[in-house]
Design a protein around this motif. Structure first.
Motif, mmCIF file in Angstrom:
data_model
loop_
_atom_site.group_PDB
_atom_site.id
_atom_site.type_symbol
_atom_site.label_atom_id
_atom_site.label_comp_id
_atom_site.label_asym_id
_atom_site.label_seq_id
_atom_site.Cartn_x
_atom_site.Cartn_y
_atom_site.Cartn_z
ATOM 1 N N ILE A 123 0.847 -1.194 0.000
ATOM 2 C CA ILE A 123 0.000 0.000 0.000
ATOM 3 C C ILE A 123 0.879 1.240 0.000
ATOM 4 C CG2 ILE A 123 -0.209 -0.046 2.525
ATOM 5 C CD1 ILE A 123 -3.072 1.115 2.145
ATOM 6 N N TRP A 124 0.465 2.254 -0.771
ATOM 7 C CA TRP A 124 1.153 3.544 -0.783
ATOM 8 C C TRP A 124 0.632 4.389 0.360
ATOM 9 C CZ3 TRP A 124 5.325 3.846 -3.586
ATOM 10 C CH2 TRP A 124 5.428 3.093 -4.755
ATOM 11 N N CYS A 125 1.473 5.206 0.939
ATOM 12 C CA CYS A 125 1.069 6.133 2.001
ATOM 13 C C CYS A 125 0.120 7.165 1.405
ATOM 14 C CB CYS A 125 2.291 6.811 2.613
ATOM 15 S SG CYS A 125 1.871 8.052 3.856
ATOM 16 N N ALA A 126 -1.041 7.342 2.034
ATOM 17 C CA ALA A 126 -2.037 8.300 1.540
ATOM 18 C C ALA A 126 -1.688 9.738 1.910
ATOM 19 C CB ALA A 126 -3.420 7.949 2.077
ATOM 20 N N SER A 127 -0.661 9.923 2.748
ATOM 21 C CA SER A 127 -0.252 11.279 3.128
ATOM 22 C C SER A 127 0.475 11.990 2.000
ATOM 23 C CB SER A 127 0.659 11.237 4.367
ATOM 24 O OG SER A 127 -0.037 10.704 5.462
ATOM 25 N N GLY A 128 0.893 11.219 0.988
ATOM 26 C CA GLY A 128 1.558 11.817 -0.164
ATOM 27 C C GLY A 128 3.067 11.929 -0.029
ATOM 28 N N CYS A 129 3.661 11.201 0.913
ATOM 29 C CA CYS A 129 5.109 11.298 1.095
ATOM 30 C C CYS A 129 5.870 10.498 0.035
ATOM 31 C CB CYS A 129 5.512 10.837 2.500
ATOM 32 S SG CYS A 129 5.404 9.045 2.761
ATOM 33 N N GLY A 130 5.154 9.676 -0.754
ATOM 34 C CA GLY A 130 5.798 8.901 -1.811
ATOM 35 C C GLY A 130 6.317 7.556 -1.349
ATOM 36 N N SER A 131 6.094 7.235 -0.091
ATOM 37 C CA SER A 131 6.571 5.968 0.457
ATOM 38 C C SER A 131 5.450 4.934 0.427
ATOM 39 C CB SER A 131 7.052 6.184 1.897
ATOM 40 O OG SER A 131 7.603 5.001 2.422
ATOM 41 N N GLY A 132 5.830 3.674 0.509
ATOM 42 C CA GLY A 132 4.861 2.590 0.566
ATOM 43 C C GLY A 132 5.450 1.440 1.354
ATOM 44 N N GLN A 133 4.603 0.495 1.699
ATOM 45 C CA GLN A 133 5.077 -0.643 2.479
ATOM 46 C C GLN A 133 4.096 -1.796 2.346
ATOM 47 O OE1 GLN A 133 4.788 1.975 5.858
ATOM 48 N NE2 GLN A 133 3.573 0.475 6.987
ATOM 49 N N ILE A 134 4.549 -2.967 2.779
ATOM 50 C CA ILE A 134 3.671 -4.135 2.812
ATOM 51 C C ILE A 134 3.009 -4.179 4.180
ATOM 52 C CG2 ILE A 134 3.591 -6.653 2.781
ATOM 53 C CD1 ILE A 134 5.791 -6.581 0.665
ATOM 54 N N HIS A 135 1.693 -4.353 4.160
ATOM 55 C CA HIS A 135 0.905 -4.391 5.395
ATOM 56 C C HIS A 135 0.361 -5.801 5.556
ATOM 57 C CE1 HIS A 135 -1.696 -3.087 8.608
ATOM 58 N NE2 HIS A 135 -2.765 -3.476 7.948
ATOM 59 N N ASP A 136 0.828 -6.494 6.575
ATOM 60 C CA ASP A 136 0.416 -7.880 6.794
ATOM 61 C C ASP A 136 -0.964 -8.008 7.423
ATOM 62 O OD1 ASP A 136 2.794 -8.931 5.770
ATOM 63 O OD2 ASP A 136 3.819 -8.724 7.695
ATOM 64 N N GLY A 137 -1.446 -6.959 8.103
ATOM 65 C CA GLY A 137 -2.712 -7.049 8.829
ATOM 66 C C GLY A 137 -3.945 -7.093 7.948
ATOM 67 N N GLY A 138 -3.831 -6.630 6.702
ATOM 68 C CA GLY A 138 -4.972 -6.612 5.794
ATOM 69 C C GLY A 138 -6.127 -5.803 6.333
ATOM 70 N N VAL A 139 -7.355 -6.148 5.905
ATOM 71 C CA VAL A 139 -8.534 -5.377 6.330
ATOM 72 C C VAL A 139 -8.908 -5.652 7.778
ATOM 73 C CG1 VAL A 139 -9.500 -5.091 4.015
ATOM 74 C CG2 VAL A 139 -10.098 -7.115 5.354
ATOM 75 N N ASP A 140 -8.376 -6.736 8.376
ATOM 76 C CA ASP A 140 -8.660 -7.005 9.788
ATOM 77 C C ASP A 140 -7.987 -5.983 10.695
ATOM 78 O OD1 ASP A 140 -10.165 -9.221 9.100
ATOM 79 O OD2 ASP A 140 -8.459 -10.585 9.217
ATOM 80 N N GLN A 141 -6.848 -5.450 10.262
ATOM 81 C CA GLN A 141 -6.134 -4.386 10.977
ATOM 82 C C GLN A 141 -5.897 -3.269 9.968
ATOM 83 O OE1 GLN A 141 -2.615 -6.300 12.448
ATOM 84 N NE2 GLN A 141 -3.756 -7.619 13.837
ATOM 85 N N PRO A 142 -6.921 -2.465 9.694
ATOM 86 C CA PRO A 142 -6.869 -1.557 8.540
ATOM 87 C C PRO A 142 -5.982 -0.331 8.675
ATOM 88 C CG PRO A 142 -8.915 -1.260 9.727
ATOM 89 C CD PRO A 142 -8.217 -2.422 10.376
ATOM 90 N N ILE A 143 -5.513 0.001 9.886
ATOM 91 C CA ILE A 143 -4.684 1.199 10.030
ATOM 92 C C ILE A 143 -3.240 0.863 9.674
ATOM 93 C CG2 ILE A 143 -3.854 3.008 11.563
ATOM 94 C CD1 ILE A 143 -6.333 2.557 13.295
ATOM 95 N N VAL A 144 -2.712 1.567 8.664
ATOM 96 C CA VAL A 144 -1.326 1.380 8.240
ATOM 97 C C VAL A 144 -0.565 2.641 8.611
ATOM 98 C CG1 VAL A 144 0.214 0.909 6.306
ATOM 99 C CG2 VAL A 144 -2.119 0.000 6.278
ATOM 100 N N LYS A 145 0.424 2.500 9.499
ATOM 101 C CA LYS A 145 1.247 3.645 9.894
ATOM 102 C C LYS A 145 2.488 3.659 9.018
ATOM 103 C CE LYS A 145 3.288 6.094 13.736
ATOM 104 N NZ LYS A 145 3.508 6.154 15.171
#
Length: 200
Positions: free
Chosen positions: A95-117
């Motif tokens: 997932i890409w950061c929605a803040s617009g910083c241009g960074s992204g990461q893999i989020h293992d929690g999926g929709v069960d843990q929807p907050i990606v920091k």
């Protein structure tokens, strides 16, 4: 001896044309000059969300090597960035950061843990909606808020919280009506819902 480019229609020297077909699947000799090929690649990269760039003559897809050979420096950098972005997006949970910083990461929690920091800027992104995290509102409630018709004027004064309260109240009423529908029937005389709890 000069040859006319089929795109710009300018007479060009043989050295102004590619010496071989642009792709291994092109079944024609190149009739587009190097300048026009460079421009065609730049235009396609600039207006394209895909890394698939076609030969300007026959629509066969150019290889990565062909793009590197014929594109200018700016188009080459944009193309390489596009290829990298598409490769990253191919990873499950990326997932890409929605803040617009241009960074992204893999989020293992999926929709069960929807907050990606974001590990880069610390911003919070909603994994389900691919947008900034909707603080204080679950994903289900956020869907309801977004589907609710927004006020036509600012004077209506409906904040997301007020909209959410109205939606919750409407859902409670709907749930009550469903229960009443299951345990009662309409009175043939007055048409009100009644529950038979004894008698004949």
């Amino acid at each position: 001896m000069s040859e006319e480019c089929i795109v710009c229609l300018e007479p060009k020297a043989a050295s102004d044309f590619p010496t071989e077909p642009l792709t291994s699947t092109c079944d024609h000799s190149p009739c587009t000059c190097l300048d026009c090929i460079r421009i065609a690649i730049a235009v396609n990269i600039g207006g394209n969300l895909s890394s698939r760039i076609a030969c300007p003559e026959c629509e066969e897809i150019l290889s990565h090597e062909a793009i590197q050979r014929y594109a200018d420096d700016v188009a080459r950098r944009k193309y390489n960035d596009m290829v990298i972005r598409q490769a990253l997006e191919g990873f499950e949970g990326f997932i890409w950061c929605a803040s617009g910083c241009g960074s992204g990461q893999i989020h293992d929690g999926g929709v069960d843990q929807p907050i990606v920091k974001c590990t880069s800027c610390g911003g919070q992104t909603c994994f389900q909606h691919r947008s900034l995290w909707h603080t204080g509102v679950s994903c289900e409630e956020w869907d309801l808020i977004r589907s609710f018709p927004m006020p036509s004027t600012v004077s209506d004064g409906l904040s997301n919280g007020k909209i959410l309260d109205r939606i919750r109240r409407a859902r409670e009423i709907q749930a009550s009506e469903e229960v009443i529908g299951k345990i009662s029937k309409r009175c043939p005389g007055c048409a009100r819902s009644i529950e038979k709890n004894g008698g004949w």
